[in-house]
Design a protein around this motif. Structure first.
Motif, PDB file in Angstrom:
ATOM      1  N   ASP A   1       0.831  -1.209   0.000  1.00 58.84           N
ATOM      2  CA  ASP A   1       0.000   0.000   0.000  1.00 58.84           C
ATOM      3  C   ASP A   1       0.863   1.254   0.000  1.00 58.84           C
ATOM      4  OD1 ASP A   1      -2.309  -1.402  -0.054  1.00 58.84           O
ATOM      5  OD2 ASP A   1      -2.880  -1.045   2.022  1.00 58.84           O
ATOM      6  N   LEU A   2       1.913   1.238   0.822  1.00 64.58           N
ATOM      7  CA  LEU A   2       2.773   2.410   0.939  1.00 64.58           C
ATOM      8  C   LEU A   2       3.464   2.728  -0.386  1.00 64.58           C
ATOM      9  CD1 LEU A   2       4.308   1.678   4.453  1.00 64.58           C
ATOM     10  CD2 LEU A   2       2.819   3.605   3.881  1.00 64.58           C
ATOM     11  N   LEU A   3       3.769   1.690  -1.151  1.00 63.58           N
ATOM     12  CA  LEU A   3       4.389   1.903  -2.461  1.00 63.58           C
ATOM     13  C   LEU A   3       3.356   2.271  -3.526  1.00 63.58           C
ATOM     14  CD1 LEU A   3       7.026  -0.977  -2.678  1.00 63.58           C
ATOM     15  CD2 LEU A   3       7.491   1.469  -2.619  1.00 63.58           C
ATOM     16  N   GLN A   4       2.288   1.504  -3.604  1.00 56.91           N
ATOM     17  CA  GLN A   4       1.313   1.721  -4.673  1.00 56.91           C
ATOM     18  C   GLN A   4       0.606   3.070  -4.544  1.00 56.91           C
ATOM     19  OE1 GLN A   4      -1.256  -1.719  -4.684  1.00 56.91           O
ATOM     20  NE2 GLN A   4       0.422  -3.117  -5.193  1.00 56.91           N
ATOM     21  N   ASP A   5       0.384   3.507  -3.293  1.00 59.62           N
ATOM     22  CA  ASP A   5      -0.331   4.767  -3.094  1.00 59.62           C
ATOM     23  C   ASP A   5       0.528   5.996  -3.361  1.00 59.62           C
ATOM     24  OD1 ASP A   5      -2.661   3.492  -2.601  1.00 59.62           O
ATOM     25  OD2 ASP A   5      -2.571   3.628  -0.420  1.00 59.62           O
ATOM     26  N   HIS A   6       1.794   5.794  -3.703  1.00 60.51           N
ATOM     27  CA  HIS A   6       2.588   6.920  -4.208  1.00 60.51           C
ATOM     28  C   HIS A   6       1.941   7.514  -5.458  1.00 60.51           C
ATOM     29  CE1 HIS A   6       6.699   5.832  -2.196  1.00 60.51           C
ATOM     30  NE2 HIS A   6       5.950   6.604  -1.440  1.00 60.51           N
ATOM     31  N   ALA A   7       1.124   6.693  -6.142  1.00 62.12           N
ATOM     32  CA  ALA A   7       0.438   7.176  -7.348  1.00 62.12           C
ATOM     33  C   ALA A   7      -0.455   8.371  -7.036  1.00 62.12           C
ATOM     34  CB  ALA A   7      -0.385   6.047  -7.962  1.00 62.12           C
ATOM     35  N   HIS A   8      -0.956   8.451  -5.793  1.00 63.56           N
ATOM     36  CA  HIS A   8      -1.812   9.579  -5.396  1.00 63.56           C
ATOM     37  C   HIS A   8      -0.992  10.838  -5.111  1.00 63.56           C
ATOM     38  CE1 HIS A   8      -5.330   6.972  -5.005  1.00 63.56           C
ATOM     39  NE2 HIS A   8      -4.580   6.123  -4.340  1.00 63.56           N
TER      40      HIS A   8
END
Length: 787
Positions: free
Chosen positions: A170-177
């Motif tokens: 989550d911490l990596l993928q939510d960098h997209a936000h």
């Protein structure tokens, strides 16, 4: 629309300093500007009040940490108010207030119920002289205790952790936000800190033993180049695998390594100087069935991978250095494309073509990665896995000035959480702050002795306190509802105000506070306290304030006291200089001359006001000046654009130009000059609020300037009828040309060549070409210049 403007709250360790002034002035400009542009702005402040400095001060001054903290809070609060920072003080919090840390404890209990808070053994810095655990800050560069100079050791003790690794993806993928609002370097730092690695776990059986060592590797393609195994000294097999003749040497080596702190270990792991000892044991290579030696080495860290690695000296520089030092075999199995094998002087760590690898020879190494794992899967000796560099969050602190961990230990019932209805577990006063022995809380019988809520028998209270990063991981949400006694904050208020629209703070918090806060936000989301994936939409990382090229610090004796500057020049001078001297992301070099220049500018603005208001010219005697109107509305547009992109220094530079334009205005006192002054003060207000309010009142207004709408530029006035452009000859400016903004390129060339100062420089020379840069310059290139 809402706008939540937040600057990282300060640790009240003493007087407010220039770094504070810069941080909070940046936040205040944004908050004031957004209010004037019609936003409903939330701009709160509080105090990150727990932590080691207060405990050290208690030891040094023989006072309660809270006494020291509360005095510092009062002093800093006075400074912040004198700087004119527009905080909503009704939302003020301090993390040392029971009303706040009660919810730290509540969060811990929720995570404990989920299995996300757990206890295990972990190494700490331990001083044998003081018989106490030390923070990293209390260990000298020579690895001795800050107080008694004893050599500091690593010691394993039971400590509490939070399972932050459950959110790694989550911490990596939510960098997209965050890609549009956060600095790219912060996202890159976090990505590296979390450290997602796709690879394989490979099993090496131990020769003559009914056991195996599992290694993790991101490069299965190099497996056939593995010539030894290396274990961390802390690996559970590091002693048990030893042959009798090697055991003593291994034990001595491990004891020596245990004397190193974790920082020393990591530093050594990155250096070329790598040490180790042979266990006497051999592992069976899973592909070739060859025996390879098993070593213990200081460059293998237990917290990375499995604490064991397959050493491939030809294709990993750390392994190469170790193999060279201990005269171990080096076998090359990957060759750079279009090259021939040759003796290696350093490891080749790139991709290439497989060699010396049997059935995989000639295969691209990327393809071989998967083929090798597929073959090993058939014999159940390997499996593809994803691992992370991020480790679970160690939250135990063996200190007293922090949030007590709400756990009891009962001899009959075991580990028991404190019932929620009994929160907060209050931090007792009068703890013996000596810096020696156990945590001060462990020496307070009235605190330690408790009753088990399950069996009503005697129980012992946990004496560790929570890492202060817990305090700062959710404070932004408590600001929304600081008086709530039923929940940490209401869902309704969280839905109204979150996420934070603009967060301001130092880049040094990129991989600790900002990751912990993002983790906590996701945890609170999963507890149905709020919605949304991220806490902070935009992030601004401000630079340091330096003097003589070094960061200001008391130890260096290069501190400039902002309160002295405010006392001499006024708060607006201090604010304006620190915003004008450099872009906010860059370091700012303190300059006394710069402060004087800023003070003079504000005085010029005041005198300009007096000249306009005292003028004998009739306000209605205005002669419309399209040139001045153009300058005025260009300034409005430019300052607005600069504020939106945090270019405060260039915005202030535009205000300087507008003041100069007003002084040059021929009929000061007429309606147009008064309109220009009005807009000037509105634009200046977020930067210099005190002066702006004073002048605003002198202009006849009864309500605050910050209740006025932000000026809007009029497109009708933005078109310049006449512009001034530089005229160069062979790249050097020789004069300037005033010309209609509608002029063609041909007309600009013609007029530039006719200028007297240009003709002086091109006499007896033929013109090779004339280059026109629209609205900026003309460059006349002569034939001679080309030789």
């Amino acid at each position: 629309k809402k706008f939540y403007c937040l600057v990282m709250f300060p640790y009240p360790s003493g007087k407010a300093h220039m770094g504070h002034l810069r941080n909070y002035a940046i936040g205040d400009v944004l908050a004031r500007y957004k209010r004037m542009t019609g936003y409903d702005v939330l701009h709160p402040i509080g105090w990150d009040a727990f932590g080691l400095p207060a405990e050290n001060a208690a030891i040094k001054h023989k006072i309660e940490p809270e006494t020291w903290i509360r005095e510092n809070i009062a002093a800093m609060k006075k400074s912040f108010k004198s700087w004119g920072v527009s905080y909503d003080w009704s939302r003020e919090i301090a993390t040392c207030d029971p009303e706040y840390y009660r919810w730290n404890q509540w969060f811990f209990l929720q995570l404990y119920k989920k299995g996300s808070a757990y206890r295990k053994k972990s190494p700490v810095n331990f001083c044998p002289g003081c018989q106490t655990v030390l923070a990293n800050e209390q260990v000298s560069a020579e690895q001795t205790c800050w107080r008694c100079d004893s050599e500091v050791l690593l010691k394993d003790i039971e400590q509490w952790f939070l399972k932050i690794t459950a959110y790694s993806d989550d911490l990596l993928q939510d960098h997209a936000h965050l890609t549009q609002g956060w600095p790219e370097r912060v996202l890159t730092m976090q990505k590296n800190w979390i450290g997602k690695s796709e690879g394989a776990e490979i099993d090496f059986e131990i020769s003559g033993e009914n056991s195996k060592v599992t290694v993790f590797t991101t490069r299965p393609d190099t497996l056939l180049g593995a010539t030894f195994l290396a274990l961390a000294p802390e690996h559970p097999f590091s002693i048990s695998l030893c042959t009798p003749e090697n055991k003593t040497g291994v034990e001595k080596f491990i004891q020596r390594i245990k004397r190193l702190t974790s920082i020393q270990r990591k530093t050594k792991a990155l250096s070329a100087d790598k040490d180790g000892v042979f266990t006497g044991a051999y592992a069976i290579h899973p592909l070739t069935s060859e025996k390879i030696p098993v070593w213990i080495s200081d460059y293998v860290l237990m917290e990375y991978g499995t604490g064991a690695l397959m050493a491939v000296p030809a294709h990993d520089q750390r392994d190469f250095d170790f193999a060279k030092h201990h005269q171990l075999p080096i076998k090359q199995v990957i060759l750079p494309a279009n090259s021939k094998p040759e003796k290696l002087t350093k490891a080749f760590e790139g991709e290439g073509i497989m060699i010396n690898s049997g059935p995989f020879d000639g295969m691209p190494s990327q393809e071989a990665k998967h083929k090798i794992v597929e073959q090993l899967k058939k014999s159940e000796k390997a499996k593809p896995v994803i691992r992370y560099r991020l480790k679970d969050w160690l939250i135990s602190r063996q200190r007293a000035w922090g949030t007590p961990i709400p756990i009891l230990y009962c001899t009959k019932c075991g580990t028991i959480p404190v019932p929620e209805k009994e929160l907060p577990v209050l931090l007792p006063k009068g703890a013996p702050y000596t810096g020696k022995g156990e945590s001060p809380l462990a020496q307070m019988k009235n605190f330690v002795q408790a009753t088990c809520p399950r069996c009503q028998g005697s129980a012992r209270r946990e004496t560790d306190t929570l890492d202060t990063f817990v305090d700062s991981s959710w404070y932004y949400a408590r600001y929304l509802d600081p008086k709530n006694t039923e929940t940490p904050f209401s869902f309704k208020k969280a839905k109204t105000w979150l996420p934070v629209d603009q967060y301001v703070g130092g880049i040094e918090h990129a991989c600790m506070h900002l990751i912990y806060a993002r983790f906590f936000h996701k945890t609170m989301r999963d507890l149905n306290l709020l919605s949304g994936p991220e806490p902070f939409i935009r992030l601004l990382c401000q630079g340091m304030v330096t003097l003589g090229g070094s960061a200001m610090s008391k130890s260096k004796g290069n501190v400039v006291d902002p309160d002295i500057i405010v006392g001499k020049y006024g708060a607006d001078t201090a604010r304006l200089f620190i915003l004008f001297a450099a872009p906010p992301e860059q370091s700012l070099e303190w300059s006394d001359e710069g402060v004087e220049g800023t003070w003079r500018f504000l005085n010029r603005t005041w005198r300009l006001t007096e000249q306009i208001l005292d003028s004998k010219i009739s306000p209605t005697a205005s002669v419309p000046s399209k040139e001045f109107l153009c300058k005025l509305h260009q300034t409005i547009r430019k300052v607005t654009q600069d504020l939106e992109r945090f270019s405060f220094n260039t915005a202030i530079a535009e205000l300087h130009k507008l003041v100069n334009a007003l002084y040059a205005y021929p009929t000061l006192g007429d309606d147009l000059s008064r309109e220009g002054l009005r807009y000037l003060i509105l634009l200046l207000a977020p930067f210099a609020p005190h002066l702006a309010e004073e002048i605003w009142e002198k202009l006849g207004h009864s309500q605050s300037i910050f209740k006025e709408p932000w000026p809007q530029s009029n497109p009708e006035y933005l078109v310049e009828e006449e512009i001034q452009i530089a005229v160069q000859v062979n790249g050097k400016v020789r004069t300037h040309l005033k010309i209609s903004s509608a002029s063609s390129e041909e007309e600009i060339q013609k007029q530039a060549l006719s200028l007297e100062k240009v003709r002086e420089w091109i006499t007896d020379q033929s013109v090779h070409k004339v280059v026109v840069v629209p609205r900026r310059l003309v460059n006349i290139v002569t034939a001679n210049s080309r030789k």
